[in-house]
Design a protein around this motif. Structure first.
Motif, PDB file in Angstrom:
ATOM      1  N   SER B 275       0.832  -1.214   0.000  1.00  0.00           N
ATOM      2  CA  SER B 275       0.000   0.000   0.000  1.00  0.00           C
ATOM      3  C   SER B 275       0.856   1.250   0.000  1.00  0.00           C
ATOM      4  CB  SER B 275      -0.901   0.032   1.238  1.00  0.00           C
ATOM      5  OG  SER B 275      -1.614  -1.165   1.331  1.00  0.00           O
ATOM      6  N   VAL B 276       1.864   1.234   0.860  1.00  0.00           N
ATOM      7  CA  VAL B 276       2.725   2.404   0.982  1.00  0.00           C
ATOM      8  C   VAL B 276       3.456   2.650  -0.344  1.00  0.00           C
ATOM      9  CG1 VAL B 276       4.787   3.292   2.147  1.00  0.00           C
ATOM     10  CG2 VAL B 276       2.968   2.225   3.483  1.00  0.00           C
ATOM     11  N   GLU B 277       3.946   1.581  -0.944  1.00  0.00           N
ATOM     12  CA  GLU B 277       4.674   1.702  -2.208  1.00  0.00           C
ATOM     13  C   GLU B 277       3.781   2.202  -3.351  1.00  0.00           C
ATOM     14  OE1 GLU B 277       7.815   1.333  -3.525  1.00  0.00           O
ATOM     15  OE2 GLU B 277       8.449   1.479  -1.442  1.00  0.00           O
ATOM     16  N   LEU B 278       2.563   1.692  -3.395  1.00  0.00           N
ATOM     17  CA  LEU B 278       1.642   2.131  -4.450  1.00  0.00           C
ATOM     18  C   LEU B 278       1.413   3.623  -4.348  1.00  0.00           C
ATOM     19  CD1 LEU B 278      -1.077  -0.688  -4.436  1.00  0.00           C
ATOM     20  CD2 LEU B 278       0.518  -0.175  -6.277  1.00  0.00           C
ATOM     21  N   THR B 279       1.187   4.070  -3.122  1.00  0.00           N
ATOM     22  CA  THR B 279       0.956   5.485  -2.898  1.00  0.00           C
ATOM     23  C   THR B 279       2.186   6.293  -3.286  1.00  0.00           C
ATOM     24  OG1 THR B 279      -0.447   4.793  -1.068  1.00  0.00           O
ATOM     25  CG2 THR B 279       0.061   7.135  -1.215  1.00  0.00           C
ATOM     26  N   ALA B 280       3.355   5.794  -2.891  1.00  0.00           N
ATOM     27  CA  ALA B 280       4.596   6.504  -3.195  1.00  0.00           C
ATOM     28  C   ALA B 280       4.809   6.622  -4.711  1.00  0.00           C
ATOM     29  CB  ALA B 280       5.779   5.784  -2.553  1.00  0.00           C
ATOM     30  N   ARG B 281       4.352   5.635  -5.441  1.00  0.00           N
ATOM     31  CA  ARG B 281       4.496   5.676  -6.899  1.00  0.00           C
ATOM     32  C   ARG B 281       3.340   6.401  -7.566  1.00  0.00           C
ATOM     33  NH1 ARG B 281       7.554   0.460  -8.497  1.00  0.00           N
ATOM     34  NH2 ARG B 281       8.634   0.134  -6.560  1.00  0.00           N
ATOM     35  N   GLN B 282       2.488   6.977  -6.746  1.00  0.00           N
ATOM     36  CA  GLN B 282       1.329   7.709  -7.244  1.00  0.00           C
ATOM     37  C   GLN B 282       0.423   6.826  -8.085  1.00  0.00           C
ATOM     38  OE1 GLN B 282       2.663  11.482  -8.863  1.00  0.00           O
ATOM     39  NE2 GLN B 282       2.872  12.161  -6.751  1.00  0.00           N
ATOM     40  N   LEU B 283       0.348   5.570  -7.670  1.00  0.00           N
ATOM     41  CA  LEU B 283      -0.635   4.683  -8.287  1.00  0.00           C
ATOM     42  C   LEU B 283      -1.874   4.721  -7.399  1.00  0.00           C
ATOM     43  CD1 LEU B 283       1.794   1.792  -9.206  1.00  0.00           C
ATOM     44  CD2 LEU B 283       0.813   3.497 -10.749  1.00  0.00           C
ATOM     45  N   HIS B 284      -3.004   4.452  -7.997  1.00  0.00           N
ATOM     46  CA  HIS B 284      -4.232   4.649  -7.248  1.00  0.00           C
ATOM     47  C   HIS B 284      -4.598   3.441  -6.390  1.00  0.00           C
ATOM     48  CE1 HIS B 284      -8.726   4.979  -6.812  1.00  0.00           C
ATOM     49  NE2 HIS B 284      -8.251   6.071  -6.235  1.00  0.00           N
ATOM     50  N   LEU B 285      -4.503   3.616  -5.073  1.00  0.00           N
ATOM     51  CA  LEU B 285      -4.875   2.551  -4.152  1.00  0.00           C
ATOM     52  C   LEU B 285      -6.370   2.675  -3.852  1.00  0.00           C
ATOM     53  CD1 LEU B 285      -4.263   0.229  -2.218  1.00  0.00           C
ATOM     54  CD2 LEU B 285      -3.409   1.883  -0.568  1.00  0.00           C
ATOM     55  N   GLY B 286      -7.166   1.913  -4.577  1.00  0.00           N
ATOM     56  CA  GLY B 286      -8.613   2.038  -4.460  1.00  0.00           C
ATOM     57  C   GLY B 286      -9.160   1.423  -3.194  1.00  0.00           C
ATOM     58  N   ALA B 287      -8.678   0.245  -2.851  1.00  0.00           N
ATOM     59  CA  ALA B 287      -9.244  -0.435  -1.688  1.00  0.00           C
ATOM     60  C   ALA B 287      -8.253  -1.410  -1.090  1.00  0.00           C
ATOM     61  CB  ALA B 287     -10.517  -1.182  -2.081  1.00  0.00           C
ATOM     62  N   ILE B 288      -8.387  -1.590   0.220  1.00  0.00           N
ATOM     63  CA  ILE B 288      -7.729  -2.719   0.881  1.00  0.00           C
ATOM     64  C   ILE B 288      -8.850  -3.657   1.304  1.00  0.00           C
ATOM     65  CG2 ILE B 288      -6.397  -3.481   2.881  1.00  0.00           C
ATOM     66  CD1 ILE B 288      -4.851  -0.901   2.811  1.00  0.00           C
ATOM     67  N   VAL B 289      -8.747  -4.903   0.909  1.00  0.00           N
ATOM     68  CA  VAL B 289      -9.764  -5.890   1.273  1.00  0.00           C
ATOM     69  C   VAL B 289      -9.135  -6.885   2.231  1.00  0.00           C
ATOM     70  CG1 VAL B 289     -11.285  -7.720   0.426  1.00  0.00           C
ATOM     71  CG2 VAL B 289     -10.944  -5.658  -0.943  1.00  0.00           C
ATOM     72  N   LEU B 290      -9.729  -7.017   3.414  1.00  0.00           N
ATOM     73  CA  LEU B 290      -9.202  -7.945   4.409  1.00  0.00           C
ATOM     74  C   LEU B 290     -10.107  -9.166   4.477  1.00  0.00           C
ATOM     75  CD1 LEU B 290      -8.364  -5.258   7.096  1.00  0.00           C
ATOM     76  CD2 LEU B 290      -6.750  -6.445   5.591  1.00  0.00           C
ATOM     77  N   ASN B 291      -9.545 -10.311   4.131  1.00  0.00           N
ATOM     78  CA  ASN B 291     -10.303 -11.555   4.095  1.00  0.00           C
ATOM     79  C   ASN B 291     -10.212 -12.313   5.405  1.00  0.00           C
ATOM     80  OD1 ASN B 291     -11.516 -11.605   1.568  1.00  0.00           O
ATOM     81  ND2 ASN B 291      -9.706 -12.458   0.561  1.00  0.00           N
ATOM     82  N   LYS B 292     -11.165 -13.227   5.587  1.00  0.00           N
ATOM     83  CA  LYS B 292     -11.149 -14.189   6.702  1.00  0.00           C
ATOM     84  C   LYS B 292     -11.042 -13.503   8.056  1.00  0.00           C
ATOM     85  CE  LYS B 292      -8.683 -17.578   3.879  1.00  0.00           C
ATOM     86  NZ  LYS B 292      -7.461 -18.372   3.749  1.00  0.00           N
ATOM     87  N   VAL B 293     -11.746 -12.402   8.213  1.00  0.00           N
ATOM     88  CA  VAL B 293     -11.695 -11.677   9.480  1.00  0.00           C
ATOM     89  C   VAL B 293     -12.620 -12.364  10.485  1.00  0.00           C
ATOM     90  CG1 VAL B 293     -12.155  -9.465  10.604  1.00  0.00           C
ATOM     91  CG2 VAL B 293     -11.114  -9.526   8.331  1.00  0.00           C
TER      92      VAL B 293
END
Lengths: 318, 388
Positions: B275-293
């Motif tokens: 996530s941090v890297e995507l943001t740093a590269r100015q790529l669009h982080l649309g969602a974080i999906v957490l499975n099996k919660v």
């Protein structure tokens, strides 16, 4: 074929598994167990993420091994450093002073030429075994999708390179890797669909494409069996609305969720058991399957590594 | 381009997020249900949104592939029959298509497209190094996955493409792959390496290098490498241009990334890094999906207290509730201990979630499912949890 030696009698153990199944934890536990038996152990993290040293509550390591726990030296693989060491130790290259451009050229070739990176990794590990610097080398190896390529690299290079020093180097590596009394592969899985399928595929591929033998399968995060059959019947009686109401009144609070959580645990365990059976049915006969319990712990550190090592020891019959 | 949007534009659901996108790239650590989640999102989009939806997958569970009628599919996209939806009582508004990444096939296609002439093409396809790289070595998956995406997207046949990313050594390899490839072909070293085989003339300055290289690698191997590079060199311009285009597509505003993880320690750390890297590269982080919660109720301090008292007073509580009070007391203890055990895990995971940095538009949690997902019903059930 001779009988499979106990894991602790091997000199070089690759620990692999699908991402997220806990292969690093198992590698650390194996190292810990061996060290407890008085062995000098080198544990090497190949895909450096720094998780390995954290399991011994040590700071991240680099290419030079460092003692992170009594009897356990930890290192992280670095193919460039491995190349430098290799050139210095094995080839006595006259150009040592001008290693910079050569290393760069090598790095470049390694990006394109198959197996160069792999051979530098496997070569370093085999070297440590050959030189007997340690009693046991445990490798926190690449995930199961990559391990076959790595283990098959010396053979692949042998096929591509017919002469030269590389060729003579791969010969002795192959000898170590192919010696089932010295080298083994441990596949880590969890009792879930994809990890089990991948482990079964891996078992076949390792046999067909490499000279390394799979020594054991470790099933991590096996949930405890809560009840036997009789207990389960009683549990169902306790879950009747009448019994739940009485229980809640006596306990002085809503106990439904406590029972609900147990039902979830039973379901999870049951789903896992089915996958475990599929695993056992699909693996070659005689391959040890070691079960490691789910860790209901607050976090992962030396304490859990020790617990895992103990479980592993029990499964190995020590 | 930075996602310089007004705050009012931040989507509130995955449905909203995807309604403005053409490509969603599902990424994250291995073993967290990435492939299944990607398929579920695509199935949901086809069911709810209409249009043509493609899921470009890497390695779905065999049972799931079978259930969707995808047995033996390869690089070519195939449509998933409406009947597969109708069997679980859903009439899809759109079309769901699927394709599986065949690395070797994709590389061969790429060579066919870029090779300047038939002779070069055949020489490359027959080169032992090329065969090894395209078939066996995993780094080549990274580039080809993105290349395939570019290819399909530029054909313009789909309204939404959901991409499942291959398991990589480093979670970011596939993002860097196009650039790395471009750099590779532009490199001075490459030209230097192949000089003697081009001119058949070794000059004084480079001679020592070749002597050493010959000694280490053997002449034949070096010749194979050189031939391979020389052949590839002829496709240099095309490759570099293509790799640049792929890189541009990843940062296009029509593309979004969805990081998928569970709340276990290692996956969370990898997801966070991602996530941090995507943001740093100015790529669009649309969602974080957490499975099996795990369910929230496991963390209740009050219920934990109750569970403790069930252990302490098991005999008294079990009296008369069943036909065997002794077994019932034992069951109550087991049940309560299990609750406390899972409570520890649930709290550990909640803490992981709280520490999760990175700033996605959306954070979605998906509860633990009782059964494995291996049919359209399961996919849509999972999809519905992610969707809104």
């Amino acid at each position: 074929m001779t009988a499979a030696p106990d894991l602790l009698q091997l000199k070089l153990v690759f620990v692999t598994g699908k991402g997220g199944v806990g292969k690093t934890t198992v590698a650390a536990a194996l190292a810990y167990l061996a060290a407890e038996r008085g062995k000098r152990v080198l544990v090497c993290e190949v895909d450096a993420k720094g998780d390995l040293s954290s399991l011994f509550e040590a700071t991240p390591t680099d290419f030079t091994p460092r003692e992170v726990s009594p009897g356990i030296w930890s290192m992280s693989m670095d193919t460039e450093a491995s190349l430098r060491e290799y050139l210095k130790l094995h080839l006595r290259i006259p150009l040592v002073g001008r290693i910079g451009p050569l290393a760069k050229a090598f790095d470049f070739v390694a990006t394109a030429a198959p197996g160069v990176r792999e051979i530098l990794t496997v070569g370093k590990l085999c070297y440590e075994v050959r030189e007997r610097h340690y009693d046991l080398v445990v490798v926190d190896a690449p995930a199961s999708g990559h391990i076959v390529g790595q283990l098959a690299a010396p053979q692949a290079i042998n096929d591509l390179v017919k002469v030269g020093l590389i060729r003579s180097q791969t010969d002795w590596m192959l000898q170590i890797l192919s010696d089932h009394q010295q080298t083994g592969l441990v596949a880590v899985t969890t009792p879930e669909e994809m990890p089990v399928s991948e482990t079964l595929e891996l078992a076949t591929r390792v046999q067909e494409e490499t000279t390394v033998r799979m020594s054991a399968v470790v099933v991590n995060r096996v949930l405890p069996e809560l009840f036997g059959q009789r207990e389960e019947e009683i549990f169902e009686q306790l879950r009747s609305p009448e019994a739940e109401a009485v229980l809640a009144t006596r306990a002085g609070g809503d106990t439904t969720k406590v029972l609900e959580a147990a039902r979830l645990a039973v379901t999870m365990r049951r789903t896992g058991s089915a996958h475990l059976q599929r695993l056992q049915a699909g693996l070659p006969k005689g391959l040890p399957v070691l079960l490691m319990p789910f860790m209901f712990s607050r976090g992962f550190g030396v304490r859990t590594t020790r617990q895992m090592a103990q479980s592993l020891g029990e499964e190995l019959g020590h | 381009m930075s996602p310089g949007r007004r705050s009012g534009d931040i989507p509130k659901t995955v449905a909203q997020l995807l309604s403005a996108k053409e490509i969603v790239i599902a990424c994250g650590p291995g073993g967290v249900g990435k492939t299944t989640t990607a398929a579920a999102v695509a199935a949901m989009a086809a069911a709810e949104e209409g249009g043509r939806i493609l899921v470009l997958t890497v390695d779905p569970a065999r049972r799931l592939a079978d259930a969707l009628g995808l047995k033996g599919i390869g690089n070519d996209e195939v449509r998933i029959a409406d009947d597969v939806f109708k069997a679980v009582g859903v009439t899809p508004r759109g079309e769901l298509w699927a394709a599986m990444l065949d690395t070797k096939q994709s590389w061969d296609d790429l060579i066919r497209r870029h090779a300047p002439d038939a002779e070069t093409r055949e020489q490359i396809l027959a080169n032992p190094l090329y065969q090894n790289i395209s078939a066996r070595f995993v780094q080549s998956h990274d580039y080809i996955a993105m290349e395939r995406l570019y290819e399909i997207h530029s054909e313009g046949k789909y309204d939404l493409i959901v991409v499942d990313t291959p398991p990589t050594r480093n979670a970011l390899d596939f993002l860097d792959a196009p650039q790395r490839l471009a750099d590779f072909f532009s490199s001075r070293l490459l030209r230097w390496l192949i000089v003697p085989y081009r001119s058949r003339l070794v000059n004084v300055a480079t001679k020592p290098f070749y002597q050493v290289a010959d000694r280490i690698l053997g002449t034949q191997f070096l010749a194979d490498i050189s031939e391979f590079f020389i052949l590839f060199q002829s496709m240099h311009a095309g490759f570099v241009e293509r790799a640049d285009a792929v890189t541009r597509l990843l940062s296009d505003r029509r593309t979004t990334f969805m990081v998928i993880s569970t709340l276990e320690a290692t996956p969370v750390r990898e997801a966070e890094f991602f996530s941090v890297e995507l943001t740093a590269r100015q790529l669009h982080l649309g969602a974080i999906v957490l499975n099996k919660v795990l369910p929230d109720y496991l963390r209740s301090a009050q219920t934990a207290k109750l569970a403790q008292s069930m252990i302490d007073r098991a005999d008294e509580l079990a009296e008369g509730l069943s036909d065997d009070p002794v077994v019932a007391a034992r069951v109550l203890v087991e049940v309560a201990e299990s609750f406390l055990n899972f409570g520890v895990v649930a709290r550990r995971e909640a803490e992981q979630q709280a520490e999760l940095r990175g700033t996605p538009d959306l954070l979605v949690t998906v509860p633990y499912f009782d059964a494995d997902i291996y049919d359209m019903g399961g996919l849509l059930q999972l999809g519905a949890q992610v969707w809104d």
